[in-house]
Design an enzyme around this catalytic site. Structure first.
Site, PDB file in Angstrom:
ATOM      1  N   MET A 258     -81.722  48.199 -23.700  1.00  0.00           N
ATOM      2  CA  MET A 258     -82.154  46.861 -23.309  1.00  0.00           C
ATOM      3  C   MET A 258     -83.663  46.865 -23.084  1.00  0.00           C
ATOM      4  O   MET A 258     -84.172  47.613 -22.264  1.00  0.00           O
ATOM      5  CB  MET A 258     -81.433  46.458 -22.027  1.00  0.00           C
ATOM      6  CG  MET A 258     -81.921  45.153 -21.425  1.00  0.00           C
ATOM      7  SD  MET A 258     -81.459  43.716 -22.397  1.00  0.00           S
ATOM      8  CE  MET A 258     -82.102  42.430 -21.322  1.00  0.00           C
TER       9      MET A 258
ATOM     10  N   CYS B 105     -82.690  37.219 -27.767  1.00  0.00           N
ATOM     11  CA  CYS B 105     -81.521  37.994 -27.344  1.00  0.00           C
ATOM     12  C   CYS B 105     -80.332  37.967 -28.295  1.00  0.00           C
ATOM     13  O   CYS B 105     -79.535  38.901 -28.330  1.00  0.00           O
ATOM     14  CB  CYS B 105     -81.052  37.509 -25.974  1.00  0.00           C
ATOM     15  SG  CYS B 105     -82.370  37.219 -24.781  1.00  0.00           S
TER      16      CYS B 105
ATOM     17  N   HIS C 286     -80.458  53.576 -41.380  1.00  0.00           N
ATOM     18  CA  HIS C 286     -80.924  52.308 -41.962  1.00  0.00           C
ATOM     19  C   HIS C 286     -81.482  52.630 -43.344  1.00  0.00           C
ATOM     20  O   HIS C 286     -82.693  52.723 -43.538  1.00  0.00           O
ATOM     21  CB  HIS C 286     -81.982  51.660 -41.075  1.00  0.00           C
ATOM     22  CG  HIS C 286     -82.258  50.218 -41.423  1.00  0.00           C
ATOM     23  ND1 HIS C 286     -82.963  49.856 -42.547  1.00  0.00           N
ATOM     24  CD2 HIS C 286     -81.919  49.059 -40.793  1.00  0.00           C
ATOM     25  CE1 HIS C 286     -83.055  48.540 -42.597  1.00  0.00           C
ATOM     26  NE2 HIS C 286     -82.426  48.030 -41.550  1.00  0.00           N
TER      27      HIS C 286
ATOM     28  N   CYS D  96     -79.188  40.828 -30.757  1.00  0.00           N
ATOM     29  CA  CYS D  96     -78.460  41.999 -30.245  1.00  0.00           C
ATOM     30  C   CYS D  96     -77.101  41.635 -29.653  1.00  0.00           C
ATOM     31  O   CYS D  96     -76.113  42.327 -29.874  1.00  0.00           O
ATOM     32  CB  CYS D  96     -79.284  42.686 -29.159  1.00  0.00           C
ATOM     33  SG  CYS D  96     -80.478  43.860 -29.764  1.00  0.00           S
ATOM     34  N   HIS D  97     -77.087  40.559 -28.865  1.00  0.00           N
ATOM     35  CA  HIS D  97     -75.887  40.243 -28.090  1.00  0.00           C
ATOM     36  C   HIS D  97     -74.976  39.239 -28.781  1.00  0.00           C
ATOM     37  O   HIS D  97     -73.868  38.987 -28.287  1.00  0.00           O
ATOM     38  CB  HIS D  97     -76.288  39.720 -26.709  1.00  0.00           C
ATOM     39  CG  HIS D  97     -77.052  40.719 -25.896  1.00  0.00           C
ATOM     40  ND1 HIS D  97     -76.450  41.765 -25.228  1.00  0.00           N
ATOM     41  CD2 HIS D  97     -78.390  40.843 -25.669  1.00  0.00           C
ATOM     42  CE1 HIS D  97     -77.374  42.482 -24.610  1.00  0.00           C
ATOM     43  NE2 HIS D  97     -78.561  41.952 -24.861  1.00  0.00           N
TER      44      HIS D  97
ATOM     45  N   HIS E  55     -73.809  47.699 -41.659  1.00  0.00           N
ATOM     46  CA  HIS E  55     -75.082  47.037 -41.918  1.00  0.00           C
ATOM     47  C   HIS E  55     -75.403  47.106 -43.404  1.00  0.00           C
ATOM     48  O   HIS E  55     -74.767  46.464 -44.219  1.00  0.00           O
ATOM     49  CB  HIS E  55     -76.175  47.660 -41.060  1.00  0.00           C
ATOM     50  CG  HIS E  55     -77.439  46.874 -41.024  1.00  0.00           C
ATOM     51  ND1 HIS E  55     -77.487  45.590 -40.538  1.00  0.00           N
ATOM     52  CD2 HIS E  55     -78.694  47.182 -41.405  1.00  0.00           C
ATOM     53  CE1 HIS E  55     -78.721  45.129 -40.630  1.00  0.00           C
ATOM     54  NE2 HIS E  55     -79.476  46.076 -41.166  1.00  0.00           N
TER      55      HIS E  55
END
Length: 574
Positions: free
Chosen positions: A119, A78, A400, A81-82, A358
């Site tokens: 999610m 997790c 990307h 992402c978080h 990014h």
């Protein structure tokens, strides 16, 4: 450091190796393509045991053993992402002020079945057992464990000069064509393979950090710098009879980026590495990796101007215009122009861009840094001469580009291109504000590729082709092939090259990733990436004929991903 043992690590694990469903059917993501889901949630290479635990009085009851297991799952599944501190990154914030009002039942449904916003459906897909979904729903209502900081004391303790500068060769001691060597990431073994681009033979396999993310070259072409996701930097001397490590250092607990000074008069003098945790960058001596200065990146976001405690350092690029490192700070959406001419009085110019910054690369003139703000679906154009934002360009879903691709469009002149994770488009942005002013910093053409899930796009000044991978596309025929566009006639349909089929491998996902040219620009190398216990390969294509030229197979070539040609990396050719 403890690492999760995955048959093919990282963000694709959920999509490729999920077990049988535990939850009832459901959990579709109508607004989120599977290629995007595969990209998210890569495991964090931080030892969960090092993170200090903190129980919330209002949180559901948990035993110490349950909390420890949940912490391990969060770091593996997790945190990518978080965020380690659960403050939110590409995923939503999951701090107790958000989760406690939701309650355990709601969180169990959310974790189990996912959401249209991206999610993953951890329960219905079978990634997590039902008891672990319940465990995570309770865990998220407690305060997030905080990993320790990593300052100069810890950095210096990790620093090791294996071969002092005075004992290194005074000249090249091998007969390799150094300009055409490829540094190939062997992701899951913690190694890089140096491959002779002329003979196609492996020169040596070198131990590095875990899951090397990128390789970068010193300006002279002598030293190779690689950085693992565990924040270990290795300095490799290519002049040695057999190239090998001469220094190493850790700059934190998790990282992605390393770069060297390029400006005239500072060649090979400094290196810089950016960390995900702690959020900071470290400037080092270029020939020994001796740490000189550590600078934190915590601060306010560009949009809501709220404090973010975990703004990770993403791409770093060395300026050709000034003695500066250009550093992307992911969560705050800021680009830092770090002037290294006086480290004691460091001057940093902050350019506001967009979240979440990014990867990216130079335009063809090496003046403009084209940086993907991938969750904002934008490309930020940074003028390295004026240290200002030239433009924010709307593109497709989740750009990307890797470092992108520069070429001349037959109609619009010089352009820089990016592919996307979230859709099947390729955006071409005009990059010539003098010769083609009305087209500058605009999407002048949109190509339609094979599908979403693209990680890299590539061309070369001597090539008439544009190569686009679809590594994370859920369809095997797309993830195992490459789309090739004719730069002389962009209206022609793309050709599909069956790269994985040409490799003639056994079982495995056989994901095709990252086109990379040789120095001459007449060959393109592709990684065919399977699991650590499965056969992988490097496939080489003749750029002019688009025919198979060679396949490199060796039992030492395990989980190959990124490939970096020395000459092209040294000169920023892409």
């Amino acid at each position: 450091m403890k690492h999760t043992k995955l048959s093919i690590t990282g963000a694709i694990i959920a999509g490729l190796f999920a077990s049988a469903p535990v939850f009832a059917a459901g959990g579709e993501h109508p607004d989120t393509p599977e290629s995007e889901l595969r990209y998210k949630g890569a495991p964090v290479p931080i030892d969960p045991g090092s993170a200090q635990e903190s129980f919330s009085p209002k949180g559901p009851k948990m035993t110490a053993a349950e909390f420890a297991r949940a912490k391990n799952i969060f770091f593996e599944r997790c945190a990518g992402c978080h965020g380690v501190l659960r403050k939110g990154a590409t995923g939503k914030p999951l701090t107790p002020d958000v989760t406690l009002p939701k309650g355990t039942a709601y969180l169990k449904a959310f974790i189990g079945f996912g959401s249209p916003g991206g999610m993953p459906n951890f329960g219905s897909s079978g990634i997590l057992a039902e008891k672990d979904v319940d465990l995570m729903a309770r865990y998220l209502q407690h305060e997030p464990p905080v990993p320790p900081e990593f300052g100069m004391k810890e950095t210096k303790a990790s620093w090791k000069v294996i071969i002092p500068v005075k004992k290194r060769p005074k000249k090249q001691m091998n007969k390799y064509n150094l300009n055409n060597i490829f540094s190939v990431t062997l992701r899951d073994t913690g190694e890089v393979a140096l491959i002779d681009g002329d003979s196609k033979k492996i020169i040596t396999i070198i131990k590095t950090g875990y899951a090397v993310h990128i390789s970068r070259m010193s300006t002279s072409g002598r030293y190779l710098y690689v950085i693992g996701r565990d924040a270990k930097v290795n300095l490799i001397d290519l002049w040695m009879k057999t190239p090998d490590n001469v220094a190493e250092i850790k700059v934190g607990m998790e990282a992605r980026s390393v770069e060297t000074s390029k400006y005239k008069g500072y060649e090979d003098k400094y290196a810089v590495a950016g960390a995900y945790w702690p959020p900071q960058y470290t400037i080092m001596k270029g020939d020994t990796l001796e740490p000189l200065k550590i600078v934190g990146t915590r601060g306010m976001t560009v949009d809501t101007q709220e404090y973010h405690p975990e703004p990770r350092v993403a791409a770093i690029i060395g300026s050709h215009q000034k003695p500066e490192f250009i550093i992307n700070v992911k969560e705050t959406g800021k680009v830092l122009m770090v002037n290294y001419s006086d480290l004691d009085n460091l001057k940093v110019t902050t350019v506001n861009a967009a979240r979440y910054l990014h990867d990216g690369g130079w335009d063809s003139t090496h003046r403009y840094f084209m940086s993907a703000a991938n969750k904002s679906n934008k490309i930020a154009v940074i003028d390295s001469k004026t240290s200002k934002l030239a433009a924010l360009v709307d593109v497709g879903k989740i750009p990307h580009p890797g470092r992108g691709a520069n070429f001349k469009d037959p109609k619009y002149g010089p352009v820089w291109a990016t592919s996307h994770l979230g859709d099947d488009t390729i955006s071409l942005i005009g990059t010539d504000p003098k010769g083609h002013k009305k087209h500058a910093w605009k999407v002048v053409r949109t190509l339609k590729g094979q599908g979403g899930g693209s990680l890299f796009i590539k061309t070369h000044p001597k090539s008439r082709h544009l190569y686009v991978d679809t590594t994370l596309n859920p369809k095997a025929e797309l993830s195992q092939s490459i789309a090739v566009f004719d730069l002389k006639n962009l209206k022609k349909p793309y050709k599909v090259l069956p790269i994985a089929k040409w490799a003639k491998l056994g079982e495995g996902p056989k994901l095709v990733v990252q086109p990379e040219f040789n120095k001459k620009g007449d060959e393109v190398w592709f990684s065919v990436w399977s699991g650590v216990k499965q056969e992988s390969a490097i496939v080489i294509v003749d750029d002019k004929t688009l025919k198979l030229k060679a396949v490199i197979k060796d039992k030492r070539i395990k989980t190959p991903t990124g490939k970096f040609n020395v000459y092209n990396t040294m000169h920023d050719i892409y």
